[in-house]
Scaffold this active site. Structure first.
Site, PDB file in Angstrom:
ATOM      1  N   ARG A 195     -56.510  36.109 -26.617  1.00  0.00           N
ATOM      2  CA  ARG A 195     -56.167  37.479 -26.447  1.00  0.00           C
ATOM      3  C   ARG A 195     -55.998  37.873 -25.209  1.00  0.00           C
ATOM      4  NH1 ARG A 195     -61.790  39.543 -29.168  1.00  0.00           N
ATOM      5  NH2 ARG A 195     -62.587  37.516 -27.445  1.00  0.00           N
ATOM      6  N   ASN A 234     -59.858  38.186 -32.524  1.00  0.00           N
ATOM      7  CA  ASN A 234     -60.395  36.625 -32.966  1.00  0.00           C
ATOM      8  C   ASN A 234     -60.902  36.859 -34.613  1.00  0.00           C
ATOM      9  OD1 ASN A 234     -59.345  35.348 -30.407  1.00  0.00           O
ATOM     10  ND2 ASN A 234     -61.425  35.399 -30.033  1.00  0.00           N
TER      11      ASN A 234
END
Length: 97
Positions: free
Chosen positions: A25, A44
């Site tokens: 990320r 996530n």
């Protein structure tokens, strides 16, 4: 989808593979900021995938999608599924969620 050629688009991508706990990320956000003109987030999911939503010029979204599918990502990407839509706004920046 009838959108203005210069209008922004929304890319939603689901990235499969070993993409959690590897900085995925963070790197996605860094790439989105480097490409520029993009807002959205990387998140996530409970099933091990990472969801990426990016809004901005189509070319910039395509560049981010190409990066997601490249060998330059952390971890291991087994596949990317994407859908395209018109931008809806609501994001100030590109965030990690």
């Amino acid at each position: 989808m009838n959108e203005d050629a210069h209008g922004d688009v929304r890319l939603t991508a689901w990235v499969r593979g070993r993409v959690q706990q590897v900085g995925f990320r963070w790197f996605t956000r860094a790439n989105a900021l480097e490409i520029g003109g993009l807002s959205g987030f990387a998140l996530n999911l409970d099933d091990g995938r990472v969801q990426v939503v990016a809004e901005g010029p189509r070319e910039n979204c395509h560049r981010l999608l190409e990066w997601l599918r490249s060998d330059d990502t952390p971890g291991r990407v087994d596949g990317v599924t994407e859908i395209w839509d018109t931008a809806r706004g609501g994001y100030d920046t590109f965030a990690i969620r």
